[in-house]
Scaffold this motif. Structure first.
Motif, PDB file in Angstrom:
ATOM      1  N   ASP A   9      17.335-108.295  30.677  1.00 34.92           N
ATOM      2  CA  ASP A   9      18.257-107.821  31.707  1.00 34.92           C
ATOM      3  C   ASP A   9      19.548-108.622  31.763  1.00 34.92           C
ATOM      4  O   ASP A   9      20.617-108.080  32.055  1.00 34.92           O
ATOM      5  CB  ASP A   9      17.585-107.853  33.086  1.00 34.92           C
ATOM      6  CG  ASP A   9      16.509-106.791  33.234  1.00 34.92           C
ATOM      7  OD1 ASP A   9      16.549-105.794  32.477  1.00 34.92           O
ATOM      8  OD2 ASP A   9      15.622-106.954  34.089  1.00 34.92           O
ATOM      9  N   THR A  10      19.452-109.916  31.531  1.00 34.96           N
ATOM     10  CA  THR A  10      20.625-110.784  31.557  1.00 34.96           C
ATOM     11  C   THR A  10      20.310-112.023  30.747  1.00 34.96           C
ATOM     12  O   THR A  10      19.154-112.469  30.702  1.00 34.96           O
ATOM     13  CB  THR A  10      21.012-111.164  33.001  1.00 34.96           C
ATOM     14  OG1 THR A  10      22.144-112.044  32.985  1.00 34.96           O
ATOM     15  CG2 THR A  10      19.865-111.843  33.734  1.00 34.96           C
TER      16      THR A  10
ATOM     17  N   SER B  12      27.235-112.747  30.736  1.00 32.05           N
ATOM     18  CA  SER B  12      25.772-112.731  30.777  1.00 32.05           C
ATOM     19  C   SER B  12      25.260-111.302  30.948  1.00 32.05           C
ATOM     20  O   SER B  12      24.639-110.958  31.952  1.00 32.05           O
ATOM     21  CB  SER B  12      25.257-113.618  31.916  1.00 32.05           C
ATOM     22  OG  SER B  12      23.851-113.740  31.865  1.00 32.05           O
ATOM     23  N   PRO B  13      25.517-110.431  29.951  1.00 27.68           N
ATOM     24  CA  PRO B  13      25.073-109.044  30.056  1.00 27.68           C
ATOM     25  C   PRO B  13      23.623-108.894  29.630  1.00 27.68           C
ATOM     26  O   PRO B  13      22.949-109.856  29.270  1.00 27.68           O
ATOM     27  CB  PRO B  13      26.004-108.326  29.073  1.00 27.68           C
ATOM     28  CG  PRO B  13      26.200-109.338  27.984  1.00 27.68           C
ATOM     29  CD  PRO B  13      26.241-110.681  28.692  1.00 27.68           C
TER      30      PRO B  13
ATOM     31  N   PHE C  51      30.273-105.019  23.629  1.00 23.22           N
ATOM     32  CA  PHE C  51      29.673-106.287  24.075  1.00 23.22           C
ATOM     33  C   PHE C  51      28.904-106.114  25.385  1.00 23.22           C
ATOM     34  O   PHE C  51      28.791-107.048  26.179  1.00 23.22           O
ATOM     35  CB  PHE C  51      30.733-107.377  24.213  1.00 23.22           C
ATOM     36  CG  PHE C  51      31.530-107.591  22.956  1.00 23.22           C
ATOM     37  CD1 PHE C  51      30.924-108.099  21.826  1.00 23.22           C
ATOM     38  CD2 PHE C  51      32.872-107.261  22.900  1.00 23.22           C
ATOM     39  CE1 PHE C  51      31.648-108.291  20.657  1.00 23.22           C
ATOM     40  CE2 PHE C  51      33.604-107.442  21.738  1.00 23.22           C
ATOM     41  CZ  PHE C  51      32.997-107.957  20.612  1.00 23.22           C
ATOM     42  N   ASN C  52      28.365-104.902  25.575  1.00 22.69           N
ATOM     43  CA  ASN C  52      27.615-104.567  26.788  1.00 22.69           C
ATOM     44  C   ASN C  52      28.402-104.904  28.046  1.00 22.69           C
ATOM     45  O   ASN C  52      27.907-105.543  28.975  1.00 22.69           O
ATOM     46  CB  ASN C  52      26.241-105.254  26.790  1.00 22.69           C
ATOM     47  CG  ASN C  52      25.228-104.465  25.986  1.00 22.69           C
ATOM     48  OD1 ASN C  52      25.455-103.305  25.649  1.00 22.69           O
ATOM     49  ND2 ASN C  52      24.108-105.097  25.655  1.00 22.69           N
TER      50      ASN C  52
ATOM     51  N   SER D  67      33.146-117.784  21.202  1.00 25.07           N
ATOM     52  CA  SER D  67      31.957-118.225  21.928  1.00 25.07           C
ATOM     53  C   SER D  67      31.281-117.062  22.640  1.00 25.07           C
ATOM     54  O   SER D  67      30.942-117.140  23.818  1.00 25.07           O
ATOM     55  CB  SER D  67      32.325-119.328  22.939  1.00 25.07           C
ATOM     56  OG  SER D  67      31.246-120.180  23.178  1.00 25.07           O
ATOM     57  N   ASN D  68      31.080-115.980  21.892  1.00 27.77           N
ATOM     58  CA  ASN D  68      30.527-114.762  22.484  1.00 27.77           C
ATOM     59  C   ASN D  68      29.011-114.886  22.616  1.00 27.77           C
ATOM     60  O   ASN D  68      28.286-114.967  21.628  1.00 27.77           O
ATOM     61  CB  ASN D  68      30.894-113.550  21.623  1.00 27.77           C
ATOM     62  CG  ASN D  68      30.494-112.252  22.263  1.00 27.77           C
ATOM     63  OD1 ASN D  68      29.330-111.907  22.282  1.00 27.77           O
ATOM     64  ND2 ASN D  68      31.461-111.531  22.796  1.00 27.77           N
ATOM     65  N   ASN D  69      28.536-114.896  23.857  1.00 26.61           N
ATOM     66  CA  ASN D  69      27.113-115.102  24.112  1.00 26.61           C
ATOM     67  C   ASN D  69      26.250-113.953  23.605  1.00 26.61           C
ATOM     68  O   ASN D  69      25.172-114.172  23.050  1.00 26.61           O
ATOM     69  CB  ASN D  69      26.875-115.291  25.613  1.00 26.61           C
ATOM     70  CG  ASN D  69      27.507-116.552  26.144  1.00 26.61           C
ATOM     71  OD1 ASN D  69      27.575-117.558  25.452  1.00 26.61           O
ATOM     72  ND2 ASN D  69      27.983-116.515  27.376  1.00 26.61           N
TER      73      ASN D  69
END
Length: 500
Positions: free
Chosen positions: A175-176, A188-189, A198-199, A326-328
């Motif tokens: 969910d996150t 934090s998607p 990227f949601n 820095s793409n989570n």
């Protein structure tokens, strides 16, 4: 809280990267530079002015500061302070994720998103379901879905008699990334085997004569399809600014009227990735004359004829962007994909991170590193400077990581970037509230190359932040600024003392 180049394949992707940069980490370079230390004849001057510990003490940074540095050619550890102390690495963890993915998947790996027909096609009619099948591509965009929609016409499909379904089960559904983050932060998607933009969904508001007009869409430079799976309502209040609820299968948001002003926009996280991708694809298919039913979830990977496919850029290109920005989401999806390729069907980020921890211990001897995810967003992750420096020395010999790291700019006393600075740094930054990390490579003025890791954290201050205030807590910005000053002081020290 947690570089962009023209490697992105089209203007849409570039626009998406621009949106990502506005929502991820704050500035990752030190804002103030001390005058470089006078050279003291190499290691003989290592103890001047109290040496490394004296420098750390004079910095007076609340919390803990630990570091280590080594010569990349010999692997010799030159000095350390708290080298075996484990602290949160923040996004520095992404450097390890990049190595994990390269070792497991290979630099040329691509992720595929497919349209699958589960029945025969006759006279332009598909006698079966059409399935949008996600394959873990974390860079999938609305433009890419538009191309897939066009491909339906090329494939001769004008009508679908069965259902329209979306399969997102290639990766764990989360969910996150970090449940401790505020609901509305775009970094934090949700995560699944399919991700679009990227949601994140674009929320825009404009003040009109009768109030505010709001829109939720999946825009790019070329398209702006509206969505129905995410909705926004304006609430007459001051705080909280946003609230989120999953109501009837819809991402239902509210926003405080007092926060809107005359107009604006921001990207909000998507919690239902399959519904989002299906919603947008359905709209794009309709523009090509193909009417699809409301998207349904596919429980199993589809079997049938692949009528269209979109492939991501090569993994090395994706990793360069992931590290630069820095793409989570990219870090988590790529890490999950690597674990799956190693035979671990992880259902949580922690399970996948555990597999990466095992790999890191075997590959680099990182026995004291315990990560809970692949992005570093989770504050329970721990890494030691000695562990990271050891891995960087090996990675430098392999030659894969350094070209993917972003140049780290050194600055003057006014905070201005010093162009042509004689010290060259390629590193991964990491920033959370009251946590700052930096790890990578220094090329000293005389050409000697060093591997280094710096972790700083005030865990007591971080523990005192409420969930609602984690986007911009009081004191975090000034603390992080001081931490970045210390990082530059350490780099200048290592150049002055250990450059030959």
């Amino acid at each position: 809280m947690t570089n962009r180049r023209s490697f992105l394949r089209n203007s849409l992707a570039a626009g998406l990267w621009a949106a990502v940069s506005a929502n991820v980490a704050q500035a990752n370079a030190p804002l103030v530079s001390l005058r470089p230390l006078a050279r003291a004849g190499g290691p003989l001057g290592a103890d001047a002015n109290g040496g490394l510990l004296g420098l750390l003490q004079r910095a007076g940074l609340p919390g803990r500061a630990v570091c280590a540095v080594a010569d990349v050619k010999t692997g010799k550890r030159l000095e350390e302070a708290g080298g075996t102390t484990a602290l949160p690495p923040a996004s520095v963890a992404k450097a390890l994720t990049a190595l994990y993915a390269l070792d497991t998947l290979g630099a040329g790996h691509r992720f595929s998103t497919e349209l699958v027909a589960t029945g025969p096609v006759s006279g332009g009619v598909l006698q079966g379901d059409l399935v949008l099948s996600g394959g873990g591509d974390s860079m999938l965009s609305t433009d890419d879905l538009a191309q897939l929609a066009r491909s339906l016409k090329t494939a001769g499909i004008r009508e679908v008699r069965g259902d329209f379904r979306v399969w997102s089960g290639a990766l764990a559904e989360v969910d996150t990334i970090d449940p401790g983050q505020p609901d509305h932060v775009g970094y934090s998607p949700a995560i699944s085997g399919i991700a679009l933009n990227f949601n994140r969904v674009h929320f825009e508001w404009k003040r009109g004569s009768g109030g505010w007009n709001v829109a939720m869409d999946a825009r790019t430079a070329k398209y702006k399809p509206g969505v129905t799976m995410a909705r926004m309502k304006i609430a007459q209040r001051k705080t909280p600014i946003y609230t989120y609820a999953d109501k009837g299968g819809v991402d239902q948001w509210t926003v405080a009227s007092a926060a809107l002003g005359k107009g604006g926009a921001r990207w909000l996280p998507v919690r239902r990735p399959a519904a989002y991708a299906g919603d947008v694809f359905r709209t794009l298919a309709r523009s090509h004359g193909v009417i699809l039913g409301a998207p349904k979830r596919a429980k199993l990977a589809p079997r049938g004829q692949v009528v269209a496919v979109h492939q991501s850029p090569e993994l090395a290109v994706m990793l360069k962007g992931m590290l630069k920005y820095s793409n989570n989401l990219m870090a988590e999806m790529i890490g999950l994909s690597a674990s799956r390729a190693r035979g671990v069907a992880a259902k949580t980020l922690a399970q996948s991170a555990s597999e990466m921890n095992r790999w890191a211990a075997d590959r680099f001897g990182m026995t004291q590193t315990k990560l809970v995810d692949h992005s570093g967003l989770g504050s329970k992750s721990r890494m030691t400077p000695n562990d990271l420096v050891g891995a960087l020395v090996v990675a430098h010999r392999d030659g894969q990581l350094k070209p993917l790291l972003k140049p780290f700019a050194l600055r003057d006393s006014q905070g201005r970037i010093v162009k042509g600075h004689p010290i060259k740094v390629a590193a991964k930054t990491g920033t959370l509230n009251f946590v700052s990390g930096l790890g990578g490579f220094v090329t000293a003025q005389d050409g000697r190359e060093l591997a280094f890791a710096i972790f700083t954290a005030d865990e007591d201050a971080r523990a005192g932040i409420s969930r609602a205030n984690r986007e911009r807590p009081q004191g975090a910005r000034s603390w992080n600024k001081r931490a970045k000053q210390l990082q530059q002081q350490l780099i200048e020290r290592w150049d002055a003392v250990y450059g030959r």
